[in-house]
Design an enzyme around this catalytic site. Structure first.
Site, mmCIF file in Angstrom:
data_model
loop_
_atom_site.group_PDB
_atom_site.id
_atom_site.type_symbol
_atom_site.label_atom_id
_atom_site.label_comp_id
_atom_site.label_asym_id
_atom_site.label_seq_id
_atom_site.Cartn_x
_atom_site.Cartn_y
_atom_site.Cartn_z
ATOM 1 N N ARG A 90 21.602 -8.969 -5.704
ATOM 2 C CA ARG A 90 22.497 -9.392 -5.834
ATOM 3 C C ARG A 90 22.915 -10.880 -5.475
ATOM 4 N NH1 ARG A 90 24.120 -6.552 0.253
ATOM 5 N NH2 ARG A 90 21.481 -6.505 0.299
ATOM 6 N N PHE B 98 26.889 -4.833 -4.536
ATOM 7 C CA PHE B 98 26.943 -3.132 -5.248
ATOM 8 C C PHE B 98 28.327 -2.775 -5.133
ATOM 9 C CE2 PHE B 98 22.299 -3.115 -2.523
ATOM 10 C CZ PHE B 98 21.485 -3.378 -4.167
ATOM 11 N N LYS C 12 13.610 7.584 -0.224
ATOM 12 C CA LYS C 12 14.159 8.344 1.588
ATOM 13 C C LYS C 12 15.103 7.414 2.471
ATOM 14 C CE LYS C 12 9.938 7.601 3.552
ATOM 15 N NZ LYS C 12 9.811 7.171 4.748
ATOM 16 N N HIS D 264 7.342 9.799 -2.198
ATOM 17 C CA HIS D 264 5.787 9.118 -3.541
ATOM 18 C C HIS D 264 4.911 10.061 -2.586
ATOM 19 C CE1 HIS D 264 5.204 6.646 0.682
ATOM 20 N NE2 HIS D 264 3.997 7.025 -0.051
ATOM 21 N N LYS E 71 1.011 11.777 -5.396
ATOM 22 C CA LYS E 71 -0.597 11.510 -5.442
ATOM 23 C C LYS E 71 -1.083 12.879 -6.415
ATOM 24 C CE LYS E 71 0.314 9.590 -1.692
ATOM 25 N NZ LYS E 71 -0.304 7.617 -1.830
ATOM 26 N N GLU F 252 -2.103 5.724 9.949
ATOM 27 C CA GLU F 252 -1.738 4.508 9.833
ATOM 28 C C GLU F 252 -2.614 3.463 10.902
ATOM 29 O OE1 GLU F 252 1.809 3.498 8.257
ATOM 30 O OE2 GLU F 252 1.682 5.010 6.264
ATOM 31 N N ASP G 187 10.532 8.801 9.983
ATOM 32 C CA ASP G 187 10.027 7.831 8.624
ATOM 33 C C ASP G 187 8.871 8.602 7.939
ATOM 34 O OD1 ASP G 187 9.827 5.816 7.272
ATOM 35 O OD2 ASP G 187 7.906 5.314 8.269
ATOM 36 N N HIS H 195 7.421 13.489 4.254
ATOM 37 C CA HIS H 195 5.860 13.723 3.866
ATOM 38 C C HIS H 195 4.827 14.811 4.447
ATOM 39 C CE1 HIS H 195 6.617 9.794 2.553
ATOM 40 N NE2 HIS H 195 6.605 8.724 3.614
ATOM 41 N N LYS I 218 1.379 5.822 13.775
ATOM 42 C CA LYS I 218 0.792 3.786 13.247
ATOM 43 C C LYS I 218 0.017 3.418 14.697
ATOM 44 C CE LYS I 218 4.190 3.465 10.496
ATOM 45 N NZ LYS I 218 4.310 3.349 9.225
#
Length: 508
Positions: free
Chosen positions: A57, A101, A167, A197, A201, A235, A254, A259, A359
């Site tokens: 945009r 969009f 996602k 993703h 891997k 993480e 998430d 995953h 996390k």
């Protein structure tokens, strides 16, 4: 065409095409998509007749867009420094298109520009549309693409169009089903590439090769020999600038729903009848359908949620989740999840699968660890002291590889037994780092291979597993958040869950 069937990749048989990235000024494009396209081009993996268009945009010229991509490649590419000779040629294939969009006029101008590129670069009308945007824009973009003639009928033989959808695909079972019905009005399943993703891997792709090309392991891959399985996605980072997003999603949506369930299904699936995309995805769906539904007792004892408080990461003090930018000071969103799952089929009857993700844990690492049952204790066992179990660990990231822990005799007359590790690392053995996941997935989509992308029924089945848990959490406010320090391995309740099963978490 299938990456598991075709070891020698070449661009000679790839159809010419144009890749259009919606949300081209966003973080994902800069960190992942731009470097992926650059590396694919540098290694000769893109078709000779190729172009990429950034759709966003903001007002921007082609030259400004190219300069931004160059800066992103310099900052985030796995191959550095940038090859200036190659870049001079590559940048001529990069373009920018500004539009809202939901603006039909913008799509009409895009159509005219694409046709101009078809004529100039001989891209033959083939299109990949990558939706690197917020999920709320998925339906409107797909609708506008179809209404303005940019999405072809899936039975078209002269040229093709495909859509990569990032996602999250929905927020629960009902929203995922509604989203699928909406996009199915304009887009056939064969044109839909739902990206995760993790499936790109190398170590994840190698799970099937490791299992089904090595009879030594596949013969042990069942309840008779395996005590339990642990899947960890750790993480050390917090949520950074994603406060708004994470307050809406949380770690279960998430990380776990997508995953971790991809890793679980590949690890637990039955041998497919072939290496076709449909055969592999059929078996993955069967695993998800076999997962035992959660009960109220599971919600209270078999699933642990946590939220990090203040603490130290790599010697530096960090904020608690509730102190992060754009986060409510009273947030009940989870940044840690641990759970126990069972797959009720013949192969895995009674074998617990322990999943944990979080996390602000001490280190970054993703792995699948298979714990084999103990050998009979009549030999090499002193009193109640047991030998360490054999553990097969598949490291997804970092230091991609596979290790096997076995027991060996220490040299000397006393004959003590000590665990040792046999270790294989991709980088050191093959002499180079594996390609980034997005490189493989973009290349596969251009090839028309959907093996490493999630099918609609797979996504919907995964949501069916976790929607009751999400609803339970919505109606029950945790009283002890934050309940683990940043830099620790999570809430003590997660350790207690394992101890109640006479097991413990594996240290990464």
């Amino acid at each position: 065409m299938n990456p598991l069937e075709e070891p020698n990749r070449s661009n000679r048989n790839i159809d010419p095409c144009v890749v259009v990235i919606f949300g081209a000024t966003g973080d994902l494009t800069g960190r992942k998509l731009s470097p992926a396209l650059y590396n694919l081009g540098k290694e000769g993996m893109l078709p000779a007749n190729f172009a990429a268009i950034g759709f966003a945009r903001r007002e921007k010229t082609h030259e400004q867009f190219r300069q931004e991509i160059k800066e992103d490649v310099n900052a985030f590419s796995r191959t550095k420094p940038i090859d200036e000779t190659f870049w001079k040629t590559f940048q001529e294939k990069l373009f920018y298109h500004q539009s809202e969009f939901d603006n039909d006029e913008g799509y009409k101008k895009l159509d005219a520009f694409l046709k101009e590129l078809d004529s100039r670069l001989a891209t033959r009308g083939n299109r990949v549309f990558y939706l690197s945007v917020q999920p709320k824009y998925f339906p409107i973009i797909i609708q506008k693409l179809k209404q303005n003639g940019l999405l072809y009928d899936h039975k078209e033989t002269n040229h093709w169009s495909r859509v990569i959808i990032e996602k999250p695909f929905g927020r629960d079972a009902s929203s995922a089903e509604a989203l699928q019905k909406e996009i199915a009005l304009y887009l056939d399943e064969s044109q839909t590439y739902r990206i995760d993703h993790y499936l790109g891997k190398e170590t994840v792709q190698n799970i099937l090769v490791f299992r089904f090309a090595n009879s030594i392991f596949e013969s042990l891959w069942n309840y008779k020999h395996i005590d339990h399985v642990q899947i960890t996605v750790a993480e050390d980072i917090g949520i950074g600038t994603r406060g708004h997003f994470f307050e809406e999603e949380g770690l279960l949506r998430d990380i776990v729903q997508n995953h971790m369930m991809q890793l679980l299904s590949l690890m637990a699936m039955e041998p497919p009848v072939s290496l076709s995309a449909s055969a592999i995805r059929d078996e993955k769906v069967k695993v998800l359908q076999s997962i035992r539904p959660f009960t109220l007792s599971d919600f209270e004892q078999g699933v642990i949620r946590g939220q990090y408080g203040t603490g130290f990461i790599n010697g530096k003090e960090v904020l608690s989740y509730r102190q992060e930018k754009d986060v409510s000071p009273h947030s009940k969103i989870e940044t840690y999840v641990a759970m126990r799952l069972f797959i009720d089929n013949w192969r895995w009857a009674g074998v617990p699968f322990y999943l944990r993700g979080g996390k602000r844990l001490p280190k970054r690492g993703t792995e699948i660890a298979i714990f084999f049952k103990d050998a009979p204790g009549v030999l090499f066992q002193q009193g109640n002291q047991k030998n360490d179990p054999n553990v097969l660990a598949i490291r997804i990231q970092p230091d991609e590889g596979i290790s096997l822990k076995i027991n060996c005799k220490v040299p000397g007359p006393s004959s003590p037994i000590q665990p040792v590790k046999m270790d294989f690392r991709y980088g050191s053995y093959f002499g180079k780092s594996p390609p980034e996941a997005y490189e493989r997935l973009i290349w596969d989509c251009i090839q028309g291979d959907s093996t490493l992308f999630a099918r609609a029924d797979e996504v919907e089945q995964s949501w069916k597993i976790f929607t009751p848990l999400l609803q339970f959490w919505e109606n029950s406010t945790p009283q002890n958040f934050p309940n683990y320090k940043a830099g620790s391995w999570g809430p003590i309740e997660a350790d207690a869950m394992m101890e109640s099963d006479h097991r413990s978490w594996r240290m990464l």
